[in-house]
Design an enzyme around this catalytic site. Structure first.
Site, PDB file in Angstrom:
ATOM      1  N   ALA A 184      42.034  75.371  59.092  1.00 47.33           N
ATOM      2  CA  ALA A 184      41.820  76.449  60.118  1.00 47.33           C
ATOM      3  C   ALA A 184      41.854  77.890  59.281  1.00 47.33           C
ATOM      4  O   ALA A 184      42.199  78.154  58.340  1.00 47.33           O
ATOM      5  CB  ALA A 184      42.988  76.287  61.041  1.00 47.33           C
ATOM      6  N   SER A 189      46.328  78.496  62.384  1.00 47.38           N
ATOM      7  CA  SER A 189      46.686  77.525  61.781  1.00 47.38           C
ATOM      8  C   SER A 189      48.257  77.003  62.403  1.00 47.38           C
ATOM      9  O   SER A 189      49.128  78.012  62.326  1.00 47.38           O
ATOM     10  CB  SER A 189      46.823  77.422  60.144  1.00 47.38           C
ATOM     11  OG  SER A 189      47.341  76.339  59.422  1.00 47.38           O
ATOM     12  N   HIS A 191      50.413  75.853  60.521  1.00 44.01           N
ATOM     13  CA  HIS A 191      51.105  76.006  59.625  1.00 44.01           C
ATOM     14  C   HIS A 191      51.935  77.304  59.348  1.00 44.01           C
ATOM     15  O   HIS A 191      53.064  77.479  59.021  1.00 44.01           O
ATOM     16  CB  HIS A 191      50.427  75.684  58.064  1.00 44.01           C
ATOM     17  CG  HIS A 191      50.377  74.388  57.840  1.00 44.01           C
ATOM     18  ND1 HIS A 191      51.347  73.697  57.218  1.00 44.01           N
ATOM     19  CD2 HIS A 191      49.547  73.460  58.002  1.00 44.01           C
ATOM     20  CE1 HIS A 191      50.827  72.408  57.195  1.00 44.01           C
ATOM     21  NE2 HIS A 191      49.541  72.480  57.311  1.00 44.01           N
ATOM     22  N   GLU A 242      43.776  63.918  60.557  1.00 47.79           N
ATOM     23  CA  GLU A 242      45.024  64.131  59.378  1.00 47.79           C
ATOM     24  C   GLU A 242      46.181  63.369  59.585  1.00 47.79           C
ATOM     25  O   GLU A 242      46.985  63.401  60.263  1.00 47.79           O
ATOM     26  CB  GLU A 242      45.239  65.461  59.443  1.00 47.79           C
ATOM     27  CG  GLU A 242      44.073  66.620  58.924  1.00 47.79           C
ATOM     28  CD  GLU A 242      44.676  67.814  58.925  1.00 47.79           C
ATOM     29  OE1 GLU A 242      45.876  68.267  59.101  1.00 47.79           O
ATOM     30  OE2 GLU A 242      43.676  68.709  58.532  1.00 47.79           O
ATOM     31  N   TRP A 244      48.372  62.732  57.782  1.00 49.21           N
ATOM     32  CA  TRP A 244      49.587  63.440  56.939  1.00 49.21           C
ATOM     33  C   TRP A 244      50.239  64.482  57.567  1.00 49.21           C
ATOM     34  O   TRP A 244      51.178  64.976  57.401  1.00 49.21           O
ATOM     35  CB  TRP A 244      49.155  63.896  55.728  1.00 49.21           C
ATOM     36  CG  TRP A 244      48.062  64.956  55.718  1.00 49.21           C
ATOM     37  CD1 TRP A 244      47.997  66.173  55.963  1.00 49.21           C
ATOM     38  CD2 TRP A 244      46.658  64.393  55.568  1.00 49.21           C
ATOM     39  NE1 TRP A 244      46.992  66.737  55.912  1.00 49.21           N
ATOM     40  CE2 TRP A 244      46.050  65.877  55.623  1.00 49.21           C
ATOM     41  CE3 TRP A 244      45.875  63.455  55.218  1.00 49.21           C
ATOM     42  CZ2 TRP A 244      44.566  65.901  55.495  1.00 49.21           C
ATOM     43  CZ3 TRP A 244      44.494  63.536  55.171  1.00 49.21           C
ATOM     44  CH2 TRP A 244      43.981  64.526  55.349  1.00 49.21           C
TER      45      TRP A 244
END
Length: 365
Positions: A184, A189, A191, A242, A244
């Site tokens: 992103a 994002s 994160h 994803e 993970w």
């Protein structure tokens, strides 16, 4: 002469008495006449159609006992700008995250402090929100107890905007594409929120969530965590699968999304369109001891503060959705912090209890 005067006085008194009697008689006759006329023109007043007439002299409070489970709401002033904060904010290609002095903890430091050996942090720079770390630690500890596997590594957590932009630019350089399907842009994002992380393993430095690791996807909702980018939701999330990447949203919401196979985009849209405060509320009961209701409140864009209806005497949480409103979670039973041992895992064919809440009580402004 004296006799004549006496007779004259007597005559005057008699005349006065007669006059007074006549006046009194006229007054009485007049009064009787007025009363008769009034009575003749008097009609019975019909009963009001808005008042229930009953021979029962007991009060309504005795006839209809007050519902002890009725929720009474009051309004609180809440900063309108906080619609961009909270555990349920949606950050994606269409919803930018602006950053709000995130409270973070170092995963590795916490692992060392708590002397945990069932999982590891990538390095000292990996950070997440405290509530997310606690959920991850409990989940991975239970995973180890169940599977005797201790090689899960929390590889990545919070990122600054600069770190995110560097990753985005590196991906474009590697793929030669104009836009990335794997990373992103800075500001878009998860994160950057501190509510997301990536897993890997210390044995292969890869993570696909398969085999023994599928336990994590099956049970992560019990800790308020979801697999953020499922394989069959890429058209909605606009991010490739994803296995993970995990995201913290809170137990009730993780349960409902897992049970009904919804990604975060679908869930926040469902709350906005189907469960506004003024209408039906979403009721979620994820075990025998925990039940909550969830509803959506629009912000007052014309003011620095928004009046948000919240329950009196009940625990509640408010989260922005990062675009156009607030999501309120009310804990009717339990506190939403843990899960009793569930009888079965969430499945698509089970149904939540969905009900309405009595909103007849005036909201205090």
């Amino acid at each position: 002469m004296a006799k004549k005067t006496k007779n004259k006085s007597k005559s005057i008194r008699q005349t006065r008495i007669v006059t007074e009697i006549c006046i009194a008689t006229v007054a009485i006759v007049s009064a009787v006449y007025v009363l008769k006329v009034t009575y003749d023109h008097t009609e019975a007043v019909p009963a009001s159609p808005f008042i229930e007439i009953s021979d029962n002299t007991e009060s309504n409070s005795e006839l209809v006992p007050e519902d002890p489970n009725k929720i009474i709401y009051e309004s609180i002033e809440y900063p309108t700008a906080k619609k961009f904060e909270g555990e349920l904010i949606l950050v994606n290609n269409s919803n930018q995250y602006y950053g709000f002095n995130e409270e973070l903890v170092s995963v590795t430091a916490k692992i060392n402090e708590e002397e945990r050996t069932s999982f590891a942090g990538g390095d000292d720079s990996v950070q997440v929100r405290p509530v997310f770390y606690n959920a991850l630690a409990d989940m991975l500890e239970e995973f180890y107890q169940e599977k005797q596997i201790d090689d899960v590594v929390i590889l990545d957590g919070y990122r600054t905007a600069e770190e995110q932009q560097n990753l985005y630019d590196a991906d474009l350089a590697e793929t030669g594409l104009e836009t990335s399907e794997r990373v992103a842009k800075a500001g878009f994002s998860e994160h950057q929120t501190g509510y997301a992380c990536d897993f890997t393993t210390s044995t292969t430095w890869d993570y696909d969530g398969q085999g023994e690791y599928s336990w994590i996807d099956e049970h992560c909702w019990e800790y308020g965590i979801i697999l953020r980018y499922p394989e069959d939701k890429t058209a909605i999330t606009q991010i490739q699968y994803e296995p993970w990447h995990y995201r913290y949203v809170g137990i009730p919401h993780a349960y409902y999304m897992t049970k009904n196979h919804l990604c975060l985009e679908e869930y926040t849209d469902l709350l906005r369109t189907s469960y506004p405060y003024e209408s039906q509320h979403l009721e979620i009961q994820y075990d025998a001891n925990n039940k909550c209701e969830v509803y959506f409140v629009k912000p007052d864009e014309s003011s620095e503060n928004t009046y948000i209806p919240v329950p009196s005497g009940k625990k509640y949480e408010i989260s922005g959705n990062n675009s156009d409103g607030f999501i309120v979670t009310v804990y009717l039973e339990g506190d939403g912090q843990s899960v009793s041992v569930p009888d079965e895992q969430p499945t698509d064919n089970t149904t939540d209890t969905i009900g309405t809440t009595d909103l007849s009580t005036d909201i205090a402004q």
